[in-house]
Design an enzyme around this catalytic site. Structure first.
Site, PDB file in Angstrom:
ATOM      1  CB  CYS A 136      -1.110  -0.016   1.054  1.00 38.52           C
ATOM      2  SG  CYS A 136      -1.984   1.507   1.463  1.00 38.52           S
ATOM      3  CB  CYS A 139      -0.714   2.605   4.112  1.00 44.38           C
ATOM      4  SG  CYS A 139      -2.225   2.117   3.344  1.00 44.38           S
ATOM      5  CG  ASP A 140       3.069   1.148   4.226  1.00 44.61           C
ATOM      6  OD1 ASP A 140       2.393   1.829   5.382  1.00 44.61           O
ATOM      7  OD2 ASP A 140       2.985   0.052   4.109  1.00 44.61           O
TER       8      ASP A 140
END
Lengths: 310, 109
Positions: A136, A139-140
């Protein structure tokens, strides 16, 4: 008509499930949509969606999820956040057991459990999950400010997410096992135009290496068999989806060789009164707009099925 | 999506509230731009109620509080770390179901 708690139970709250739910709510079917996390499904993890009709300026995955959920709830769709422990989909009344001990019955079920990011299956992938290996970018990505990262895959998701990582990383190397990218041309053009994105084509990832602090590099092999190492601190893997079929009664349902559910063009599965839509279906193309369309078809098929039961 | 049911803590409060707290503590490291963080938020709320008095469940926004995520080597969110007596008991990265989170929390009790 067989007695059941609900006329229709929809399993999964991504674009397919939410569209089926929207149609079911408008049809005034007694319906509940079951979701284990938050409404939106995989769309929640998309940074940006530029190919959903009607959103001419594009929309974030986050906002699109919210809008789809709000749309279904505007017509009164009941949703329940829960985990399913088992399902019996045979017979006229389908039974769904939930983790809180509750048991729901339904006359028809639409399965929209979707997919999860595919795994490379190479050494280091599991070991360094969350320590440099990610599925992701939204997200990261921000954790990789000024660092060099790799993106594995050549489809739309891979290239779109490479473009997102471009905002944080000092260099993004896209590694794809074929000579040609599969991503839509306009997405490819954007990535090719970026000075921060490099491509290693006809190249496979053999292993992900690292130490106590996480990933330090990946071991690559090109078509000729020659091996090399690329120093990166992050590896973002986007190589398609695996079916979320772990709880489905696969002995009763026809699936393809990869475990996706086989349906006809009206989204009927091999079991009467059981329909499937979205990424869990066996098909060639997985797009948000397809999932939504299939959700609508599945609900209309379910309505037709329920009408004949009456 | 920020939840109102679970307390939000900062880098400054981490030592007193988590490492020296009376109860074992689960910290949900999250950020507003993270879809999977939003995905697990309703489950975190439920678990906070279910484990009340046994495990303290809190959230930390990694955008506003970079020191603690850095100290624990967090490079992905959501990451959930269970602390007991100032030590890490176990951790989970990524959006997982309620049963896995319950199993994690049970390691503290």
């Amino acid at each position: 008509m067989p007695k059941a708690d609900y006329q229709l139970v929809i399993i999964g709250g991504g674009p397919a499930g939410l569209t089926a739910g929207l149609y079911a709510a408008r049809a005034r079917l007694k319906t509940v949509l079951l979701e284990r996390g938050a409404l939106g499904g995989q769309v929640l993890t998309c940074d940006w969606v530029d190919n959903y009709p009607g959103f001419a300026e594009g929309v974030s995955g986050f906002d699109l999820s919210d809008k789809m959920a709000a749309h279904a709830s505007r017509f009164g769709l009941e949703t329940k956040i829960c985990e399913i422990t088992s399902l019996d989909l045979r017979g006229d009344v389908k039974t769904i057991h939930l983790d809180d001990g509750e048991r729901l019955t339904a006359q028809a079920v639409i399965i929209c459990t979707g997919g999860s990011p595919g795994k490379l299956g190479v050494p280091g992938e599991l070991e360094f999950a969350g320590k440099g290996v990610s599925y992701c970018a939204t997200c990261d990505g921000p954790f990789y400010q000024g660092q060099e990262v790799a993106v594995v895959g050549g489809g739309n998701t891979a290239i779109q997410e490479a473009l997102h990582l471009n905002k944080f990383a000092s260099k993004v190397t896209v590694i794809h096992r074929r000579q040609e990218l599969r991503a839509t041309k306009i997405v490819q053009e954007k990535a090719m135009a970026s000075p921060l994105i490099d491509f290693l084509l006809d190249t496979r990832v053999q292993a992900i290496t690292g130490g106590a602090n996480g990933v330090t590099g990946i071991l690559l092999e090109d078509k000729s068999g020659s091996r090399s190492t690329l120093a990166v601190t992050g590896v973002f893997i986007f190589i398609g989806v695996t079916p979320n079929n772990q709880l489905l009664p696969l002995t009763d349902l026809e699936t393809d060789e990869y475990g996706f559910i086989v349906t006809d063009t009206e989204m009927k599965t091999s079991l009467p009164g059981v329909f499937a839509a979205g990424d869990i279906r066996s098909k060639s193309f997985r797009q948000i707009v397809n999932a939504a369309g299939e959700g609508a078809t599945a609900e209309l098929s379910a309505e037709h099925y329920l009408a004949r039961l009456a | 999506m920020a939840s109102d049911k679970v307390q939000h803590i900062s880098d400054g409060e981490f030592e007193s509230k988590i490492l020296k707290g009376a109860l074992p503590c689960l910290v949900d490291f999250w950020a507003p731009w993270c879809g999977p963080c939003k995905a697990i938020a309703p489950v975190i709320d439920e678990l906070a109620a279910e484990f009340e008095g046994k495990v303290q469940i809190v959230k930390m926004n990694v955008d506003d509080n970079p020191a603690t995520p850095g100290k624990y080597g967090i490079r992905a969110i959501p990451t959930l770390i269970l602390f007991k007596g100032g030590e890490v008991v176990d951790q989970i990265t990524g959006a997982v179901g309620k049963s896995q989170l319950t199993a994690l929390l049970n390691k503290a009790t």
